[in-house]
Enzyme design. Structure first.
Site, PDB file in Angstrom:
ATOM      1  N   LYS A   1       0.817  -1.208   0.000  1.00 53.82           N
ATOM      2  CA  LYS A   1       0.000   0.000   0.000  1.00 53.82           C
ATOM      3  C   LYS A   1       0.858   1.269   0.000  1.00 53.82           C
ATOM      4  O   LYS A   1       0.619   2.213  -0.742  1.00 53.82           O
ATOM      5  CB  LYS A   1      -0.855   0.010   1.274  1.00 53.82           C
ATOM      6  CG  LYS A   1      -2.339   0.075   1.025  1.00 53.82           C
ATOM      7  CD  LYS A   1      -2.993   0.170   2.380  1.00 53.82           C
ATOM      8  CE  LYS A   1      -4.467   0.198   2.328  1.00 53.82           C
ATOM      9  NZ  LYS A   1      -5.008   0.075   3.681  1.00 53.82           N
TER      10      LYS A   1
ATOM     11  N   CYS B   1      31.778  21.477  33.665  1.00 56.11           N
ATOM     12  CA  CYS B   1      31.491  22.904  33.532  1.00 56.11           C
ATOM     13  C   CYS B   1      30.888  23.450  34.833  1.00 56.11           C
ATOM     14  O   CYS B   1      31.620  23.599  35.801  1.00 56.11           O
ATOM     15  CB  CYS B   1      30.619  23.156  32.310  1.00 56.11           C
ATOM     16  SG  CYS B   1      30.892  24.800  31.639  1.00 56.11           S
TER      17      CYS B   1
ATOM     18  N   HIS C   1      33.471  20.625  28.067  1.00 56.69           N
ATOM     19  CA  HIS C   1      32.414  19.628  27.909  1.00 56.69           C
ATOM     20  C   HIS C   1      32.934  18.396  27.179  1.00 56.69           C
ATOM     21  O   HIS C   1      32.847  18.327  25.957  1.00 56.69           O
ATOM     22  CB  HIS C   1      31.247  20.239  27.129  1.00 56.69           C
ATOM     23  CG  HIS C   1      30.483  21.245  27.900  1.00 56.69           C
ATOM     24  ND1 HIS C   1      29.428  20.900  28.713  1.00 56.69           N
ATOM     25  CD2 HIS C   1      30.626  22.582  28.010  1.00 56.69           C
ATOM     26  CE1 HIS C   1      28.944  21.993  29.283  1.00 56.69           C
ATOM     27  NE2 HIS C   1      29.654  23.032  28.875  1.00 56.69           N
TER      28      HIS C   1
ATOM     29  N   GLU D   1      31.627  15.633  26.940  1.00 62.26           N
ATOM     30  CA  GLU D   1      30.548  14.831  26.333  1.00 62.26           C
ATOM     31  C   GLU D   1      30.349  15.124  24.850  1.00 62.26           C
ATOM     32  O   GLU D   1      29.711  14.351  24.149  1.00 62.26           O
ATOM     33  CB  GLU D   1      29.237  15.037  27.106  1.00 62.26           C
ATOM     34  CG  GLU D   1      28.537  16.377  26.928  1.00 62.26           C
ATOM     35  CD  GLU D   1      29.015  17.470  27.890  1.00 62.26           C
ATOM     36  OE1 GLU D   1      30.161  17.365  28.384  1.00 62.26           O
ATOM     37  OE2 GLU D   1      28.262  18.433  28.123  1.00 62.26           O
TER      38      GLU D   1
HETATM   39  N1  GLN Z   1      26.925  28.951  34.111  1.00 61.94           N
HETATM   40  C1  GLN Z   1      28.315  28.617  34.041  1.00 61.94           C
HETATM   41  C2  GLN Z   1      29.093  29.578  33.163  1.00 61.94           C
HETATM   42  O1  GLN Z   1      28.536  30.283  32.376  1.00 61.94           O
HETATM   43  C3  GLN Z   1      28.504  27.195  33.562  1.00 61.94           C
HETATM   44  C4  GLN Z   1      28.120  26.971  32.152  1.00 61.94           C
HETATM   45  C5  GLN Z   1      27.985  25.525  31.794  1.00 61.94           C
HETATM   46  O2  GLN Z   1      27.900  24.679  32.665  1.00 61.94           O
HETATM   47  N2  GLN Z   1      27.920  25.217  30.505  1.00 61.94           N
HETATM   48  O3  GLN Z   1      30.309  29.622  33.258  1.00 61.94           O
END
Ligand code: GLN
Length: 534
Positions: free
Chosen positions: A223, A382, A508, A510
């Protein structure tokens, strides 16, 4: 360069990005060089200023572009390292066209969606071919067919397909085939209608990927083929995966997606070699061990807010043949007396991810304290590093009022503060410290041992920094700065010398973990959690 466009119909959240990324995995496994691009019809210039409630996580690239989280899927599923030009929004298109209009480049003309906006979109697609060396570009269009904002993009694709020709460019449409309980049947009508919508504007998909909870039987395939005007073998079933998103490339391979695509685009390659991928999936699905890791955040109820972190943990778990039992803890729940004990007792590792704003901050600080005092492995990312520093300054160094100036601008102990160059920033968009920066690791530290390198590059997204004025005082008590910017001005990593595994980074990690290249910090964190006796 051959081009494959991927659109979506019927509903959003169909897994269109994952389908596009999975096709990328398959084509790369056939030996092709792949690049990926996301076209987002919304008017924001980038998603950097959107709340996670709107948009899930903001994914950051090497060059500092703040992009859609689908780019995270693209990087994890392929070997691509993407940049600014791999995510285009309507906001950027209009920004460029309007700047050009003001400069007088269109002098005498009326500036219109067709051709000026569509030409700009097409030129951003062509730029991928000009500036890269990919054999194939997979380009996903955000949103759902029928959205008003998406029309200029679909029109651009129509023109592009016409100009490039059948063998060089094609369209794949991802739709939903829902199961209607009362009728006990899978229904093809929504798919028919969404393909009809595409055809109304001159687009004929060559492949239909049907997302469905159940297997498509022969009748349903028949279909869909008839009404969507695609051959039956180009009707590809994308059933809900049983365990993990990483199963999707294997499922789509079984359905023959990459074969149909390569035939359509006259790409002659050997079949996809997916043995390594299958092995990784096997380890994710049937790990021999399990470990419980708490993630303490403020968007815990949102599946997409910490996407890359959850994926990185999965990768690291698989590397140790270990499944991750995520314990999602709302930071605000730790703020009450006894909260940390109640929510964190029994977990083998504690991760505090990034974040902005002061909601839940005291809870995150409590989590860092709990990890330090109970010798539980801690990975701070962070904001997760910043709270660890504040906690240490308060409870170990005895500066009870130590804080980040983000939360207490008047604090007498600004262990985390705003650097001079950020003080005059008034625009919120794209003004943080963004993208990849080098970091030099201090010898004989855990970080150095984990990375096995002297210098590393990691992606950033933050405004506030560790205040080096306090470095000596903190180090004296056992919080060591184990990574800095090459000029030594910015702290990038801290760790506790008298703790089994307490590492926190300003960047970061990740955003750089992949199934086939687990990130050293996540790998180390999971290993430490595995050997932690709760
Ligand atoms: N608020 C914090 C800063 O601006 C950490 C930022 C974050 O964790 N990405 O430095």
């Amino acid at each position: 360069m051959k081009t494959i466009f991927v659109t979506g119909g019927v509903v959003s959240s169909l897994g269109k990005g994952l389908a596009a990324a999975s096709l990328g995995t398959l084509l790369e496994s056939r030996g092709l060089r792949v690049t990926m691009q996301k076209l987002d019809p919304y008017l924001n210039v980038d998603p950097g200023t959107m709340s996670p409630y709107q948009h899930g996580e903001v994914y950051v690239l090497d060059d500092g572009a703040e992009t859609d989280l689908d780019l995270g899927h693209y990087e994890r599923f392929t070997r691509c390292v993407l940049g600014r030009r791999n995510n285009l929004t309507s906001g950027q298109v209009y920004e460029t066209v309007l700047a050009r209009e003001r400069r007088g480049d269109y002098l005498g003309k009326t500036v219109q969606v067709i051709p000026h906006v569509t030409d700009e979109i097409k030129s951003r697609i062509h730029e991928l071919a000009r500036k890269g060396d990919a054999d194939v570009a997979i380009i996903e269009i955000g949103g759902t067919t029928g959205d008003i904002e998406g029309l200029p993009f679909l029109e651009s694709i129509r023109q592009y397909l016409l100009e490039e020709g059948e063998e060089n460019a094609m369209l794949i449409h991802v739709t939903l085939v829902p199961f209607i309980k009362a009728a006990g049947e899978l229904k093809t009508k929504p798919t028919q209608q969404s393909v009809a919508k595409l055809r109304e504007i001159g687009l004929q998909p060559k492949v239909v990927i049907a997302r469905s909870e159940y297997a498509l039987d022969d009748d349903v395939r028949e279909k869909l083929s008839l009404f969507c005007n695609v051959p039956k073998r180009a009707v590809i079933e994308a059933r809900d995966v049983d365990h993990t998103i990483y199963e999707l490339p294997l499922m789509l391979q079984k359905e023959g997606l990459d074969t149909v695509v390569c035939e359509a685009l006259r790409l002659e390659t050997p079949p996809a070699r997916m043995e390594d991928w299958a092995k990784f999936v096997e380890r994710v699905v049937r790990p021999r061990k399990r470990v419980s890791i708490a993630v303490v955040g403020k968007y815990i109820e949102l599946q997409d807010a910490y996407k890359s972190i959850y994926e990185s943990l999965t990768h690291a778990g698989a590397a140790h043949d270990c499944g991750i039992d995520l314990v999602l803890v709302d930071a605000e729940d730790l703020e009450a007396q006894g909260g940390p004990e109640k929510h964190l007792r029994g977990v083998a590792g504690i991760l505090v991810p990034g974040g902005f704003g002061d909601r839940g901050i005291e809870g995150k600080i409590a989590a860092a304290r709990y990890a330090r005092e109970n010798r539980t492995p801690y990975l701070g990312i962070c904001l997760g590093m910043q709270v660890a520093v504040v906690e240490f300054a308060r409870n170990v160094c005895g500066h009870a009022k130590a804080d980040s100036t983000e939360f207490d601008p008047e604090t007498q102990y600004p262990v985390i503060y705003l650097m001079e160059d950020q003080k005059d920033v008034t625009n919120k968009g794209a003004t943080m410290r963004l993208g990849s920066y080098p970091c030099v690791l201090r010898k004989n530290t855990l970080a150095h041992q984990l990375y096995g390198a002297e210098e590393i590059n990691e992606r950033h997204r933050h405004r506030y920094e560790f205040n080096m004025k306090y470095r000596e005082a903190l180090e004296k008590q056992g919080m060591v700065v184990s990574g800095t910017s090459p000029d030594g001005v910015l702290a990038e990593l801290v760790e506790l010398s008298n703790h089994p595994w307490f590492v926190a980074c300003q960047f970061h990690p990740e955003f750089q973990s992949r199934p086939r290249a687990t990130h050293p910090l996540f790998r180390g964190f999971v290993a430490a959690s595995l050997s932690h006796v709760c």
